[in-house]
Enzyme design. Structure first.
Site, PDB file in Angstrom:
ATOM      1  N   HIS A  80       0.822  -1.206   0.000  1.00 19.44           N
ATOM      2  CA  HIS A  80       0.000   0.000   0.000  1.00 19.44           C
ATOM      3  C   HIS A  80       0.861   1.263   0.000  1.00 19.44           C
ATOM      4  CE1 HIS A  80       0.937   0.957   4.193  1.00 19.44           C
ATOM      5  NE2 HIS A  80       0.872  -0.345   4.407  1.00 19.44           N
TER       6      HIS A  80
ATOM      7  N   GLU B 268      -2.120  -7.336   7.666  1.00 27.01           N
ATOM      8  CA  GLU B 268      -0.786  -7.174   8.243  1.00 27.01           C
ATOM      9  C   GLU B 268      -0.612  -8.045   9.485  1.00 27.01           C
ATOM     10  OE1 GLU B 268       2.150  -6.986   7.875  1.00 27.01           O
ATOM     11  OE2 GLU B 268       2.774  -4.888   7.665  1.00 27.01           O
TER      12      GLU B 268
END
Length: 236
Positions: free
Chosen positions: A10, A89
């Protein structure tokens, strides 16, 4: 034939600015929005010869926003964006813990959340232990994510995920914000062979050095301290 994998980290999010890890599920920063535009123009040329049939995203705001802004040229021609909790994550910090799926569905109606694990965003209960912050859970989750993609039937798949998970759980490679790497499945197992052209990241912004998969993740569940510096490269 297993698909070619384009793995993207990202763009810069608000928690990447001065390491504000206490922020829950943060949005992209102003810099991150600009990075998405740069990545978009690069990928349109770099991936023009690949038949991308699917975009997979970690169900975090920063990954979804990166996909929407950087890959609209794919979605405009009908390529779906599918959310998968497997690509979230590693840590259990507020910045790495997701929002309720009802909120995300309202904010991002263009994303398919229908296959999202119902346990999302839980990482702490017995049902959510597949997403726990320990080495075994993270490495096994990475294997499951790759197994699903290997059997998906597409020729090429783009994934927007997180540096820690892709590095420590899967590839050993580092990613800077809004950089990507391209991999092919090799052999009968889940071994990945990286395209030489992306050794320093497709944007040329990432470290070429590698780590051992699983390195730096605790053996047992550990509550991380917000603000703890884990050494992840950032573009602040």
């Amino acid at each position: 034939m297993p698909p070619t994998l384009i793995l993207i980290r990202h763009a810069q999010a608000l928690h990447n600015v001065n390491k504000k890890y206490h922020l829950p599920d943060p949005n992209l920063s102003g810099t991150g929005l600009k990075q998405c535009l740069e990545l978009r123009e690069h990928l349109r040329e770099a991936l023009k010869d690949l038949d991308v049939g699917l975009v997979v995203v970690s169900p975090m705001r920063r990954t979804i926003q990166t996909a929407i802004l950087s890959l609209d040229w794919l979605t405009d021609r009908g390529v779906p964006i599918r959310a998968s909790a497997l690509w979230q994550e590693n840590s259990n910090k507020p910045c790495d813990t997701g929002s309720a799926v009802e909120e995300l569905m309202e904010e991002f109606p263009m994303v398919d959340f229908s296959g999202l694990d119902p346990v999302w965003p839980d990482k702490a209960s017995e049902r959510g232990r597949v997403y726990a912050y320990n080495r075994r859970a993270i490495v096994e989750r990475a294997r499951k994510a790759l197994t699903e993609l290997k059997a998906c039937g597409e020729k090429a798949v783009v994934v927007v995920s997180h540096s820690g998970f892709m590095r420590q759980g899967m590839t050993g490679s580092w990613w800077f914000n809004a950089d990507y790497r391209v991999f092919e499945f090799e052999g009968e197992e889940l071994e990945l062979r990286q395209w030489e052209a992306t050794r320093k990241g497709g944007m040329g912004k990432s470290w070429e050095e590698r780590v051992i998969v699983g390195e730096g993740i605790p053996e047992e569940d550990k509550a991380e301290v917000p603000g703890e510096d884990k050494g992840v490269p950032e573009l602040n």
